[in-house]
Design an enzyme around this catalytic site. Structure first.
Site, PDB file in Angstrom:
ATOM      1  N   HIS A 247       0.828  -1.216   0.000  1.00  0.00           N
ATOM      2  CA  HIS A 247       0.000   0.000   0.000  1.00  0.00           C
ATOM      3  C   HIS A 247       0.856   1.257   0.000  1.00  0.00           C
ATOM      4  O   HIS A 247       0.594   2.209  -0.731  1.00  0.00           O
ATOM      5  CB  HIS A 247      -0.901   0.028   1.235  1.00  0.00           C
ATOM      6  CG  HIS A 247      -2.227  -0.619   1.034  1.00  0.00           C
ATOM      7  ND1 HIS A 247      -3.191  -0.108   0.203  1.00  0.00           N
ATOM      8  CD2 HIS A 247      -2.765  -1.745   1.578  1.00  0.00           C
ATOM      9  CE1 HIS A 247      -4.260  -0.886   0.241  1.00  0.00           C
ATOM     10  NE2 HIS A 247      -4.027  -1.888   1.050  1.00  0.00           N
ATOM     11  N   ASP A 346     -10.580  -6.233   1.987  1.00  0.00           N
ATOM     12  CA  ASP A 346     -10.097  -5.037   1.301  1.00  0.00           C
ATOM     13  C   ASP A 346     -10.877  -4.768   0.027  1.00  0.00           C
ATOM     14  O   ASP A 346     -11.131  -3.615  -0.333  1.00  0.00           O
ATOM     15  CB  ASP A 346      -8.616  -5.211   0.926  1.00  0.00           C
ATOM     16  CG  ASP A 346      -7.689  -4.570   1.935  1.00  0.00           C
ATOM     17  OD1 ASP A 346      -8.186  -3.971   2.897  1.00  0.00           O
ATOM     18  OD2 ASP A 346      -6.466  -4.667   1.754  1.00  0.00           O
ATOM     19  N   HIS A 405     -34.861  25.418  37.492  1.00  0.00           N
ATOM     20  CA  HIS A 405     -35.145  23.997  37.297  1.00  0.00           C
ATOM     21  C   HIS A 405     -36.254  23.544  38.251  1.00  0.00           C
ATOM     22  O   HIS A 405     -37.175  22.816  37.871  1.00  0.00           O
ATOM     23  CB  HIS A 405     -33.878  23.163  37.541  1.00  0.00           C
ATOM     24  CG  HIS A 405     -32.919  23.150  36.391  1.00  0.00           C
ATOM     25  ND1 HIS A 405     -32.259  24.269  35.970  1.00  0.00           N
ATOM     26  CD2 HIS A 405     -32.502  22.141  35.580  1.00  0.00           C
ATOM     27  CE1 HIS A 405     -31.465  23.967  34.952  1.00  0.00           C
ATOM     28  NE2 HIS A 405     -31.604  22.670  34.690  1.00  0.00           N
TER      29      HIS A 405
END
Length: 418
Positions: A247, A346, A405
């Site tokens: 590669h 691959d 809250h």
């Protein structure tokens, strides 16, 4: 653990120059749009483009240029990759539950709207690279898939991208393509996430645009390791290691074995096979620099060492490959038994080859259909659920000193609170 062949020490490279270069490219494309893309394409690729987008005529010509066997094989690969991606998608279920009376919780898997797939050019025309990123995106349900690939890419790569399902293809490569997909230009729309492998310039560009867009991963050079006991065949091991070594000169091939005989024979076999390998110039450089053969006392030590390496591709060539495979934790993709060569994944068998490198497999897997899906939760309540949950939320908010809250929670119990 001892080495029969150790990799060469790697010098830490100064990334500052690369970082600055890529930052400048990103900024230029962000401000200059298509004009900057054309300028960089002429500078880096020596190509002057009138249109950045690949036309329907170019795609037709690319498909017509395929010989019958190549087109047949390409479509077979697309079928295999699509089939596996669909099977993966079927495992992802939406959730609706009522864990307490009146409390309803759930999640949905929502695809990103637009994905950008980088399809590299480089040393070889990697036909499968387009399929591996585009197909899972389309199976996930991505509305629009943008593909970018360097100009003068092999026509078969354009055909592969189109047949895989890309909605639009642009002949722009490198860091400038990443910038275009991240920020958008007059021709290329901004995407929600960018996937696909590339060289160090592409990878650094992806790193710098993360946050503006989502990413699959920051991939490095290809890696392959084989874990073998004394049943390993040095010819097969050597062939697989060299298959990945070709590669790039920075590829990382290695063998971890419990058998000195297998290790030494593999070292000799690699030299023998290199003598007739047409890509030996690249493969030899990778083997000499990064190649490794490690000898371990037993499978326990070999497994522990392999988990530390966390390779992209991990082959298991042992007497009990399935048993050993179940004990391994860190890998991009696992190849169980000597018949399962990395080359099959691959190219064509169906699993994805865009995988984590550089020990990143310790915390992530490879690209898959789920890469393009957001798992988003939702909730709704009936009065019974509010009666149970709200008092807890009120008390927790009071403890944290968050009055807003507390009021929002208490209001559902007593409308006169606010």
């Amino acid at each position: 653990m001892r080495h029969i062949k150790a990799p060469q020490p790697q010098n830490a490279q100064d990334q500052s120059d690369l970082t600055t270069t890529i930052a400048n490219i990103l900024n230029d494309v962000r401000s200059g749009g298509d004009a900057a893309l054309r300028s960089f394409t002429e500078q880096f690729d020596k190509v002057r483009l009138e249109a950045l987008e690949v036309s329907p005529q170019q795609i037709s010509e690319a498909i017509e240029s395929l010989d019958e066997a190549l087109e047949r094989d390409m479509r077979y690969g697309i079928e295999r990759i699509t089939d596996f991606a669909r099977r993966q998608r079927e495992t992802l279920k939406e959730l609706e539950c009522e864990p307490r009376p009146g409390l309803h919780l759930g999640h949905r898997h929502i695809p990103v709207y637009r994905a950008g797939c980088y399809v590299p050019g480089g040393r070889y025309p990697l036909l499968s690279a387009a399929q591996m990123s585009i197909i899972p995106a389309k199976v996930a349900g991505v509305e629009e898939v943008i593909a970018c690939t360097p100009p003068n890419t092999h026509p078969a790569v354009l055909a592969a991208a189109h047949l895989a399902g890309a909605d639009r293809i642009f002949q722009v490569g490198g860091a400038q393509a990443v910038a275009a997909m991240a920020f958008g230009t007059e021709s290329i729309p901004a995407v929600d996430m960018i996937v696909g492998p590339g060289n160090k310039f592409v990878t650094e560009a992806k790193r710098q645009v993360f946050g503006t867009v989502g990413l699959d991963q920051l991939a490095g050079p290809s890696e392959i390791y084989t874990l073998a006991d004394d049943s390993g065949d040095p010819r097969w091991i050597a062939a697989d290691l060299l298959g990945q070594a070709e590669h790039d000169t920075a590829s990382r091939p290695g063998l971890v074995t419990t058998s000195r005989d297998v290790g030494e024979a593999t070292l000799e076999e690699i030299e023998r096979q290199l003598s007739s390998l047409s890509t030996a110039e690249v493969a030899r450089a990778a083997w000499e620099k990064q190649g490794e053969i490690a000898l371990c006392d037993d499978l326990e030590e070999a497994i522990a060492y392999m988990d530390r390496i966390a390779p992209e591709h991990l082959q298991v060539h042992t007497r009990d490959p399935h048993g050993v495979g179940r004990r391994l934790r860190n890998y991009g993709s696992l190849f169980i038994g000597r018949e399962a060569s990395v080359v099959y994944s691959d190219k064509i068998c169906g699993t994805n080859h865009i995988l984590p490198t550089g020990t990143n497999a310790r915390y992530t897997g490879g690209l898959w259909v789920g890469t393009f899906l957001k798992t988003c939760t939702h909730q709704w309540m009936e009065p019974a659920g509010v009666e149970e949950i709200a008092p807890y939320a009120v008390r927790q908010s009071e403890r944290e000193g968050m009055e807003g809250h507390r009021r929002a929670a208490a209001l559902r119990l007593d409308d006169s609170v606010v």
